[in-house]
Design a protein around this motif. Structure first.
Motif, PDB file in Angstrom:
ATOM      1  N   MET A 175       0.853  -1.203   0.000  1.00  0.00           N
ATOM      2  CA  MET A 175       0.000   0.000   0.000  1.00  0.00           C
ATOM      3  C   MET A 175       0.885   1.249   0.000  1.00  0.00           C
ATOM      4  O   MET A 175       1.858   1.319   0.754  1.00  0.00           O
ATOM      5  CB  MET A 175      -0.913   0.011   1.227  1.00  0.00           C
ATOM      6  CG  MET A 175      -1.949   1.118   1.180  1.00  0.00           C
ATOM      7  SD  MET A 175      -3.181   0.942   2.496  1.00  0.00           S
ATOM      8  CE  MET A 175      -2.344   1.737   3.832  1.00  0.00           C
ATOM      9  N   GLY A 176       0.522   2.196  -0.833  1.00  0.00           N
ATOM     10  CA  GLY A 176       1.214   3.474  -0.851  1.00  0.00           C
ATOM     11  C   GLY A 176       0.205   4.599  -0.641  1.00  0.00           C
ATOM     12  O   GLY A 176      -1.003   4.348  -0.518  1.00  0.00           O
ATOM     13  N   VAL A 177       0.707   5.812  -0.631  1.00  0.00           N
ATOM     14  CA  VAL A 177      -0.206   6.957  -0.494  1.00  0.00           C
ATOM     15  C   VAL A 177      -1.212   6.978  -1.644  1.00  0.00           C
ATOM     16  O   VAL A 177      -2.390   7.261  -1.462  1.00  0.00           O
ATOM     17  CB  VAL A 177       0.609   8.273  -0.438  1.00  0.00           C
ATOM     18  CG1 VAL A 177      -0.312   9.482  -0.507  1.00  0.00           C
ATOM     19  CG2 VAL A 177       1.453   8.322   0.827  1.00  0.00           C
ATOM     20  N   GLY A 178      -0.720   6.611  -2.824  1.00  0.00           N
ATOM     21  CA  GLY A 178      -1.617   6.573  -3.988  1.00  0.00           C
ATOM     22  C   GLY A 178      -2.751   5.577  -3.807  1.00  0.00           C
ATOM     23  O   GLY A 178      -3.874   5.811  -4.263  1.00  0.00           O
ATOM     24  N   THR A 179      -2.471   4.459  -3.128  1.00  0.00           N
ATOM     25  CA  THR A 179      -3.529   3.463  -2.878  1.00  0.00           C
ATOM     26  C   THR A 179      -4.644   4.102  -2.048  1.00  0.00           C
ATOM     27  O   THR A 179      -5.832   3.931  -2.348  1.00  0.00           O
ATOM     28  CB  THR A 179      -2.951   2.256  -2.110  1.00  0.00           C
ATOM     29  OG1 THR A 179      -1.733   1.859  -2.731  1.00  0.00           O
ATOM     30  CG2 THR A 179      -3.930   1.119  -2.083  1.00  0.00           C
ATOM     31  N   ILE A 180      -4.218   4.823  -1.000  1.00  0.00           N
ATOM     32  CA  ILE A 180      -5.229   5.468  -0.135  1.00  0.00           C
ATOM     33  C   ILE A 180      -6.038   6.471  -0.949  1.00  0.00           C
ATOM     34  O   ILE A 180      -7.278   6.514  -0.859  1.00  0.00           O
ATOM     35  CB  ILE A 180      -4.533   6.163   1.055  1.00  0.00           C
ATOM     36  CG1 ILE A 180      -3.827   5.127   1.924  1.00  0.00           C
ATOM     37  CG2 ILE A 180      -5.540   6.965   1.871  1.00  0.00           C
ATOM     38  CD1 ILE A 180      -2.947   5.719   3.005  1.00  0.00           C
TER      39      ILE A 180
END
Lengths: 277, 297
Positions: B204-209
């Protein structure tokens, strides 16, 4: 007591002008209090329509600092509408024919009202001639029944106010008729009534011209009864008009499966208990 | 009806007795929608790549330039033409039939659907009729034009097509939800190294959130749509026919559920407009190497 200047439109069909009056302003007072004070002390011939002074009769509609409002429900300490340091402008509703001072002729609305077919209930559900409705259905149409016919929504509707679409000759030009938000709500209260079997969609589309509404929601903003005129009345009616006249899939659905209400009314019903007197 | 004698009327654009800052709302709406429109047009017309994060941000279309994150910019989803991207439906950068002299982005093929959904949305109609067309600019404020056709005549009669764009929007929402789910399926380890043999791992990355939040906001907007509200139950006069003594019908429950979203349709419209725009911007900025995505796990 503080003093406030009221800039009131004075005149009749032959013309008019704003005149300034001064009134004493006390705690809890509303604009209509000051209009009465001015009538009593300075301008006994000032015409203004009022009745209940409680926001329920819909008589004292006017434009206060340019905002369509009930005079009896506009408190002088309401900073959204009033700044006592400046003259408070009080005008008649600008959409309707002017009679005198703050009084307008709203009879056009009653003519539109008469175009709408009245309530047509289905056959009684029970042998004793009574019907059954669920609370949910009552709740939905009850909102529309709160209308006090102040016609502020008609006044602020730009289709009537600016474009004069009253099915009439205005400035030598014949304009289309738009029923206006008040009568969209009346039609909604009948069309969504669980007992009503009348059909007003053709009227809505071709006579009251619901398509002329471009849903800019000014009617909802000014309604003193906080009826969600656009979201709960006009838009659902527009969607029903789309169902009937513009949506080929819905047309096909009804051709194949028929109307739900008639289908269900044809089903065998469980006998209801009879209400004894 | 006879002819009417009207009260003296303030005519002309902006004519009003209002003393409040009535122009602030339409101006803010105008600026907000214009910012989005300019960004969307720039992406659609002038940014053919950068819809995903690849190894070499300087040469996006280079052969063998592999994706290092599972993100897909929402303006380009679904990615019909995307070269060797794992998101691509067709493994080409542009269709053969597209004129060579005309710029191409895959977004050109799809954005008519979400754009049409918002253009014909009942809330946005209010917003742009007021802010862009000044019809009216604000309540009880004079308009610039005398003529008016409303939505009773062409061209605005087309607004009645809204429910068909809604059907498309629901499909797009499902697709974006899949993209958000896929954004947990990384081709790299948490240090950014490509996994051997084209392998993947959960991450998970910031982009996933951002992608998950974007889908939730878009769902709040889509399922509060007035056409959805009508179709699930609003079109019925009786929620519990024939005797109207029950309220347990599915249509009523759905109608109540949609109504809760519909009551805040304006808020959902703006929030989702921002999230879809920002999620797209974030991914493209990371794809261009200007921003660096933070991998959480």
């Amino acid at each position: 007591m503080a003093q406030a200047t009221f800039r009131i439109w004075r005149g009749d069909q032959n013309g008019g002008a704003f005149r300034d009056y001064t009134a004493e302003v006390g705690e809890g007072m509303v604009v209509l209090d000051c209009i009465h004070q001015i009538q009593a002390t300075q301008a006994p011939d000032l015409a203004c329509r009022w009745n209940c002074k409680a926001g329920k009769c819909g008589s004292c509609s006017a434009e206060i600092n340019g905002r369509p409002r009930l005079m009896c429900m506009t408190r002088l300490d309401d900073r959204r509408f009033i700044d006592l340091r400046e003259p408070i402008i009080v005008e008649p509703m600008r959409t309707f024919p002017h009679i005198k001072d703050l009084v307008t002729d709203v009879s056009w609305n009653y003519k539109v009202n008469r175009m709408i077919p009245k309530f047509q209930p289905r056959k009684p559900d029970a042998a004793d001639g009574t019907w059954r409705m669920s609370q949910a259905e009552v709740d939905r149409i009850q909102e529309f029944r709160k209308c006090i016919e102040c016609f502020l929504c008609q006044d602020t509707c730009h289709v009537l106010r600016d474009h004069r679409m009253m099915g009439d000759t205005v400035d030598g030009e014949l304009r289309e008729l738009f029923g206006g938000p008040r009568f969209m709500i009346r039609v909604a209260s009948l069309e969504m009534h669980p007992l009503d079997i009348g059909d007003r969609l053709q009227l809505l589309k071709d006579t009251l011209n619901i398509g002329l509404c471009n849903i800019t929601k000014c009617c909802t903003e000014v309604c003193p009864e906080h009826i969600h005129i656009t979201d709960n009345g006009i838009i659902p009616l527009k969607e029903r008009v789309v169902d009937r006249f513009y949506d080929p899939l819905m047309w096909l659905w009804h051709r194949i499966f028929g109307d739900r209400a008639s289908r269900e009314s044809a089903q065998n019903r469980t006998p209801l208990p009879v209400v004894s007197s | 009806m006879s002819s009417l004698t009207m009260a003296p009327h303030r005519a002309g654009f902006g004519a009003t007795s209002r003393r409040d800052l009535w122009w602030v709302g339409p101006l803010a709406t105008f600026l907000g929608l214009m910012a989005f429109l300019i960004y969307a047009h720039a992406i659609v017309l002038f940014v053919p790549g950068y819809y995903e994060i690849r190894e070499n941000p300087d040469d996006f279309f280079a052969h063998g330039n592999r994706p290092v994150a599972p993100y897909l910019a929402p303006f380009s989803s679904p990615l019909i033409y995307g070269g060797h991207s794992p998101h691509a439906w067709i493994a080409k950068d542009r269709p053969d039939w597209w004129p060579r002299w005309f710029p191409f982005t895959s977004a050109m093929l799809i954005l008519i659907f979400p754009a049409g959904f918002r253009f014909t949305c009942y809330y946005y109609r209010k917003a742009y009729y007021r802010a862009f067309w000044a019809d009216p600019p604000a309540c009880a404020v004079g308009e610039p034009r005398q003529s008016y056709w409303g939505e009773n005549h062409w061209p605005l009669l087309i607004q009645n097509i809204h429910r068909y764009f809604m059907y498309a929007a629901v499909l797009f929402l499902a697709w974006l939800a899949w993209d958000a789910l896929y954004a947990f399926w990384w081709p790299t380890d948490r240090h950014g190294r490509l996994l051997p043999d084209g392998g993947h791992q959960i991450g998970m990355g910031v982009g996933t959130i951002l992608m998950v939040v974007n889908v939730l906001c878009l769902a709040g907007f889509t399922f509060g749509c007035n056409s959805v509200r009508h179709l699930v139950g609003g079109r019925y006069d009786c929620f519990a026919c024939p005797h109207n003594i029950q309220q347990e019908r599915t249509g009523y429950k759905l109608w109540r559920w949609v109504t809760r979203f519909n009551e805040h349709h304006m808020e959902w419209a703006w929030v989702s407009l921002f999230t879809v725009g920002f999620t797209d911007f974030y991914i493209r900025m990371c794809a261009a190497g200007i921003w660096t995505d933070y991998r959480i796990f």
